[in-house]
Write an enzyme that holds these catalytic residues in place. Sequence first.
Site, mmCIF file in Angstrom:
data_model
loop_
_atom_site.group_PDB
_atom_site.id
_atom_site.type_symbol
_atom_site.label_atom_id
_atom_site.label_comp_id
_atom_site.label_asym_id
_atom_site.label_seq_id
_atom_site.Cartn_x
_atom_site.Cartn_y
_atom_site.Cartn_z
ATOM 1 N N LYS A 22 0.838 -1.209 0.000
ATOM 2 C CA LYS A 22 0.000 0.000 0.000
ATOM 3 C C LYS A 22 0.869 1.254 0.000
ATOM 4 C CE LYS A 22 -1.487 1.581 4.183
ATOM 5 N NZ LYS A 22 -1.277 3.007 4.462
ATOM 6 N N ASN A 23 1.851 1.271 0.911
ATOM 7 C CA ASN A 23 2.638 2.494 1.080
ATOM 8 C C ASN A 23 3.631 2.734 -0.056
ATOM 9 O OD1 ASN A 23 1.223 3.119 3.328
ATOM 10 N ND2 ASN A 23 2.767 2.409 4.788
ATOM 11 N N ARG A 94 -3.839 10.622 4.348
ATOM 12 C CA ARG A 94 -2.635 11.422 4.535
ATOM 13 C C ARG A 94 -1.629 11.219 3.404
ATOM 14 N NH1 ARG A 94 0.566 14.172 8.356
ATOM 15 N NH2 ARG A 94 2.652 13.804 7.572
ATOM 16 N N ASP A 118 -3.663 12.570 12.929
ATOM 17 C CA ASP A 118 -4.563 11.426 12.819
ATOM 18 C C ASP A 118 -4.423 10.557 14.054
ATOM 19 O OD1 ASP A 118 -2.297 9.897 12.446
ATOM 20 O OD2 ASP A 118 -2.474 9.874 10.273
ATOM 21 N N ASP A 308 5.014 -0.109 12.086
ATOM 22 C CA ASP A 308 3.759 -0.678 11.577
ATOM 23 C C ASP A 308 3.573 -2.145 11.992
ATOM 24 O OD1 ASP A 308 3.197 1.750 10.438
ATOM 25 O OD2 ASP A 308 3.773 1.180 8.411
HETATM 26 N N1 EPU Z 1 7.748 13.974 10.881
HETATM 27 C C1 EPU Z 1 7.890 15.299 11.219
HETATM 28 N N2 EPU Z 1 8.061 16.220 10.206
HETATM 29 C C2 EPU Z 1 8.091 15.872 8.903
HETATM 30 C C3 EPU Z 1 7.920 14.515 8.560
HETATM 31 C C4 EPU Z 1 7.746 13.578 9.575
HETATM 32 O O1 EPU Z 1 7.874 15.661 12.392
HETATM 33 O O2 EPU Z 1 8.257 16.762 8.043
HETATM 34 C C5 EPU Z 1 7.579 12.986 11.966
HETATM 35 C C6 EPU Z 1 6.176 12.430 11.976
HETATM 36 O O3 EPU Z 1 5.310 13.271 12.734
HETATM 37 C C7 EPU Z 1 6.370 11.064 12.604
HETATM 38 C C8 EPU Z 1 7.741 10.644 12.136
HETATM 39 O O4 EPU Z 1 8.384 11.850 11.719
HETATM 40 O O5 EPU Z 1 6.384 11.165 13.997
HETATM 41 C C9 EPU Z 1 7.743 9.623 11.010
HETATM 42 O O6 EPU Z 1 7.163 10.163 9.875
HETATM 43 P P1 EPU Z 1 7.487 9.659 8.388
HETATM 44 O O7 EPU Z 1 7.493 10.851 7.509
HETATM 45 O O8 EPU Z 1 8.688 8.775 8.399
HETATM 46 O O9 EPU Z 1 6.229 8.742 8.093
HETATM 47 P P2 EPU Z 1 5.047 8.964 7.042
HETATM 48 O O10 EPU Z 1 5.604 9.192 5.686
HETATM 49 O O11 EPU Z 1 4.064 9.949 7.588
HETATM 50 C C10 EPU Z 1 4.949 6.416 6.426
HETATM 51 C C11 EPU Z 1 3.876 5.368 6.327
HETATM 52 C C12 EPU Z 1 3.428 4.955 7.715
HETATM 53 C C13 EPU Z 1 4.643 4.423 8.475
HETATM 54 C C14 EPU Z 1 5.748 5.496 8.499
HETATM 55 C C15 EPU Z 1 7.028 5.021 9.165
HETATM 56 C C16 EPU Z 1 2.730 5.951 4.293
HETATM 57 C C17 EPU Z 1 1.493 6.438 3.643
HETATM 58 N N3 EPU Z 1 2.722 5.911 5.613
HETATM 59 O O12 EPU Z 1 4.360 7.542 7.082
HETATM 60 O O13 EPU Z 1 2.499 3.883 7.537
HETATM 61 O O14 EPU Z 1 4.263 4.097 9.795
HETATM 62 O O15 EPU Z 1 6.062 5.888 7.150
HETATM 63 O O16 EPU Z 1 7.511 3.871 8.552
HETATM 64 O O17 EPU Z 1 3.682 5.587 3.628
HETATM 65 C C18 EPU Z 1 0.635 2.527 8.038
HETATM 66 O O18 EPU Z 1 0.781 1.995 6.932
HETATM 67 O O19 EPU Z 1 -0.152 2.064 8.917
HETATM 68 C C19 EPU Z 1 1.379 3.743 8.343
HETATM 69 C C20 EPU Z 1 1.039 4.581 9.318
#
Ligand code: EPU
Length: 425
Positions: A22-23, A94, A118, A308
């Site tokens: 998915k991601n 998101r 979220d 995850d």
């Molecule tokens: N963060 C910041 N500032 C930013 C970007 C991130 O503070 O500019 C913080 C976030 O608030 C969070 C942490 O950094 O606390 C991790 O964020 P990251 O950007 O790495 O994650 P994401 O891109 O928002 C993706 C997956 C998540 C998965 C995370 C970590 C997608 C759509 N989502 O999220 O997947 O947990 O990476 O591996 O790709 C899920 O599939 O259930 C899910 C939540």
Amino acid sequence: MEVFRIQGGTRLVGQVRITGAKNSSLKLMATALLAPGLTTIRSVPNILDVAIMAELLRRLGCAVNYNPETEVAQINVPETIEHRADYDLVRRMRASIAVLGPLVARTGSADVALPGGDAIGSRGLDMHTAGLERMGATVTNEHGYLVVHAPTNGLVGTQVYLDFPSVGATETLLMAAVLANGQTVIDNAAREPEIVDICQMLQKMGANISGVGSSLITIEGVAKLNPVDYDTVPDRIVAGTWAVAAAMTQGDIEITNANPDHISMALDKLVAAGAQVSSSNAGFRVQMDRRPKAIDIVTLPYPGFATDLQPQFIAMNAISEGQAMVTENLFEARFRFVQELSRLGAEVRTDGHHALVRGRANLSGAPVEATDIRAGAGLVLAGLVADGETVVHAIEHIDRGYVGFEKDLTRLGAKITREKSQDFS
Ligand code: EPU
């Protein structure tokens, strides 16, 4: 609204096939925006988020056709695209933020609704915006939208150091940099297999990227990218969920179309818990013949232990021998699901980003509610080993990450049905 009704107490035995991640798929769909013409993406899972991303791309001017049978998404991108991602779609998913980089790169501007927090935490965008600013863009927050403008002659390559290896920020900057002027270096970049997948699709499209899979990614901007036919990497989190299911139910599952190297940390933990993990032709196999031993985990960016998979491992620890400390370093609110798990009799105490889990010989079936995708998966796994009946509510969350979860579970021997919720509403 639907629920899963589960009768606990059966071993899971058999084979299960994993589809695309998915991601990754969602980001690959957004990546298509970078090249006018017809892009084909394969192994795209049939989940609501794919329909939301398809709608978002349509509003940007693309023609999108998704076939749930073949799991093929075809995206026809016009020469000129729009640059606005509306709130009604972004608030529902998101991952919509994945269009930010491509929009700035292709059109020179983007108006993307702020996704907000979220159920798993606040999830900032500061690293996405700071990186774009370093590339010369102006970024403002106007009426709930992130408004980004590139300089007249386009984004300019630069050196960006991320405070934290954010998956989302790495993706935004990668996609912005492939069409920028000159060289961009992303230091402390995320290394997740889904990032590697996007880089490989971009390379196939003609992008010039080196350091793929490392924390130092270098991108030489090119003038134009071409549409491609690309197959999504298998979903390592779904594969990991089945691996935990095998261990928790003292079962024997062969997980096919999966790459065990993408979850080697989690599989090592299962071995420490007493499971046997072996590779097979098509993937890998997890067998368990005893009650698991509780194991400590600490979530970290890849190749560390995946956040995850954290709820699924808490669920396993809840019925294991001994006690374990689980430390969550990515999403502050991911322990919310512990309250639901406690309804099944789990003994878990949380303090900040630590959870102490005391294993119990038995859990006791009860009604519970999924708060997000992975919490939902953890609750289903707990229900599979609890005495009596567990009813998991709000399964629309689970459906976002696991295609036909109850069908696969039934084939493996679980007693689970999908039913209409009888909730008062
Ligand atoms: N963060 C910041 N500032 C930013 C970007 C991130 O503070 O500019 C913080 C976030 O608030 C969070 C942490 O950094 O606390 C991790 O964020 P990251 O950007 O790495 O994650 P994401 O891109 O928002 C993706 C997956 C998540 C998965 C995370 C970590 C997608 C759509 N989502 O999220 O997947 O947990 O990476 O591996 O790709 C899920 O599939 O259930 C899910 C939540």
